[in-house]
Design a protein around this motif. Structure first.
Motif: not given
Length: 301
Positions: A100, A170, A251-253, A299-301
């Protein structure tokens, strides 16, 4: 008392000999002995026992040595910072070690690719990352923490004049090779993990911010079959070559990142983990670091 006398004490203790210490310090042995005697007379206590075999610390001397060592070490750090030729086109980030983070770090490298630019990504646990920021060895630290650690973490950072910025969240899940027979299961429980090696990244399971309590909270089996990996390669190789599992953050990407590991929910409790940035209080970040942080959030929020 002066700094040189403290430096002399450290050298004597670490060489175990006044003669060796004098040689390393480029002073005469009588001069070194006189300096230590003068200091002992000044404070009114003996720092060393002297005999035919050399010198050893008194109980009071042990305490003096620890203080002296700390001061000498701090001086060496300051000296290194002031005398080392600094490159303004340089960023150093301490991170918990994750694809990540790596993916967005490489984006920074691509964007700011001047010939004289230096990029450094240091892989370390939470405590070590924070220490690197405190000592100015890194510009920022990217860390992870659970809800159980937040209060202690904020107290620690406040005491060190550091700031925390949450980035994204995450969920802890079981990770295992996609070649493992259980990797296709929709959910795993304690029985499914029996007999498997538990692979752990060493730096995430030591220090005051280790994830040991989090494993207990989730109900992950406490097994003696544990593999401690000091780097991502060993970590991934163990998961792909042994009947094993790890408990890591999913992690949700928004951008799909290739991975050979399946991420499977664990039966029972859910535990969220926050990824956050640590920086020195009131310090303005370089453009490159702001770009990096914004890319992570985007990208990840």
């Amino acid at each position: 008392m002066d700094f040189n006398q403290l430096r002399y004490i450290v050298e004597i203790v670490e060489t175990g000999s006044i003669s060796k210490a004098a040689s390393n310090l480029f002073i005469s042995q009588p001069n070194l002995s006189n300096q230590i005697t003068n200091l002992e007379n000044e404070i009114g206590k003996n720092i060393f026992y002297r005999n035919n075999r050399g010198v050893t610390l008194t109980s009071y001397g042990v305490e003096v040595y620890h203080y002296a060592k700390s001061i000498v070490k701090q001086f060496e750090i300051i000296e290194d910072k002031l005398l080392t030729k600094s490159n303004e086109n340089k960023i150093k980030i301490a991170s918990f070690g994750s694809e990540v983070i790596n993916f967005q770090f490489f984006e920074v490298c691509r964007r700011y690719n001047n010939e004289n630019y230096e990029f450094e990504l240091c892989e370390s646990g939470v405590e070590e990352s924070i220490e690197k920021v405190i000592q100015r060895d890194c510009d920022i630290g990217i860390i992870i923490y659970s809800e159980f650690q937040r209060k202690k973490l904020l107290q620690y950072l406040a005491a060190e004049e550091l700031e925390l910025q949450d980035l994204f969240v995450g969920e802890m899940k079981v990770h295992m090779s996609k070649n493992h027979e259980k990797s296709k299961m929709a959910i795993l429980n304690k029985d499914d993990l029996q007999g498997l090696f538990h692979v752990k990244k060493t730096y995430l399971f030591k220090g005051m911010f280790s994830l040991n309590y989090e494993m207990e909270y989730l109900g992950i089996p406490d097994t003696n079959k544990t593999i401690l990996a000091n780097g991502n390669k060993t970590y991934n190789d163990a998961l792909h070559n042994l009947p094993s599992f790890a408990v890591e953050i999913d992690w949700k990407c928004k951008k799909k990142i290739h991975s050979d590991l399946a991420r499977i929910p664990y039966e029972g409790k859910r535990l969220d983990i926050t990824c956050a940035m640590v920086k020195r209080k009131n310090e303005i970040l370089k453009e490159e670091l702001l770009f990096f942080i914004n890319k992570l959030i985007e990208s990840y929020s």
